[in-house]
Write a protein that holds these residues in place. Sequence first.
Motif, short mmCIF file in Angstrom:
data_model
loop_
_atom_site.label_atom_id
_atom_site.label_comp_id
_atom_site.label_asym_id
_atom_site.label_seq_id
_atom_site.Cartn_x
_atom_site.Cartn_y
_atom_site.Cartn_z
N ARG A 1 0.38 -1.30 0.19
CA ARG A 1 -0.02 -0.01 0.15
C ARG A 1 1.15 1.08 -0.16
O ARG A 1 0.39 1.90 -0.81
CB ARG A 1 -0.71 0.06 1.13
N ASP A 2 2.05 1.39 1.15
CA ASP A 2 2.94 2.54 1.17
C ASP A 2 3.56 2.70 -0.34
O ASP A 2 3.28 3.49 -0.98
CB ASP A 2 3.84 2.26 1.82
N ARG A 3 3.91 1.66 -0.69
CA ARG A 3 5.09 1.51 -2.08
C ARG A 3 4.39 2.23 -3.31
O ARG A 3 4.32 2.74 -4.24
CB ARG A 3 5.77 0.43 -2.31
N ASP B 1 1.72 4.00 -3.08
CA ASP B 1 0.67 4.99 -2.53
C ASP B 1 -1.06 4.66 -3.01
O ASP B 1 -1.84 5.66 -3.38
CB ASP B 1 1.19 6.24 -3.36
#
Length: 230
Positions: free
Chosen positions: A190-192, A194
Amino acid sequence: MTTPILGLQNAGLTLAGNAGPVNILRAITLNVQRGESLGLIGPSGSGKSSLLMIMGGLEQATSGRVMALGHDLTAMDEDQLARFRRDNMGVVFQSFHLIPTMTALENVALPLELGGVQDAFGRASAELNAVGLGARMDHYPSQMSGGEQQRVALARAAAPRPAILLADEPTGNLDGKNGEAIMDLLFGLRDRHDATLIMVTHAPELAARCSRIIRLKDGEIDGEGLEAAA
């Protein structure tokens, strides 16, 4: 005011049962902002998975409205919904739903190829490396553990770089150690990319990792946070 990436307005789901109509979801109004991680919790039969399904257009709301990325999912037919999911959403299920006759690499590359992505196998390879399966790309699902199969499913969901990630009990078929590793990977993906994450879980410790928690009971929103989740 920021437009939600996903919004439900009095959304309901009523299905035909042997004894007549069954109200699965009742007048759900909920906005999800871009970049949020939202946990959906509640007892079995509360409507968590059904809510996730109508958010992703995998089930059509029978009343109200479901908007995603400015598009009205309730106005789309099945083909339009399938194309919209392909281009904008990644879905991870409790059951891995891998194609048994395809290798890990082929499973991840398939939706990319269907979407016309250039270098589908190159991107699939990169995603499998990102979930720690660089050495298992040529293996078939039957040759992999449950944790490894769920990693393939995560890579498949993340490979199209979706704006929205939907996860339905992604650790439900895994032991504690594998479940924790999968959650680390899911939040990392999710973070990678966005992405906005919406997750159904029975586990309070997993829900607590989300930036917001919605409780469901009897097909309705019962509040926010972990309180009274039992």
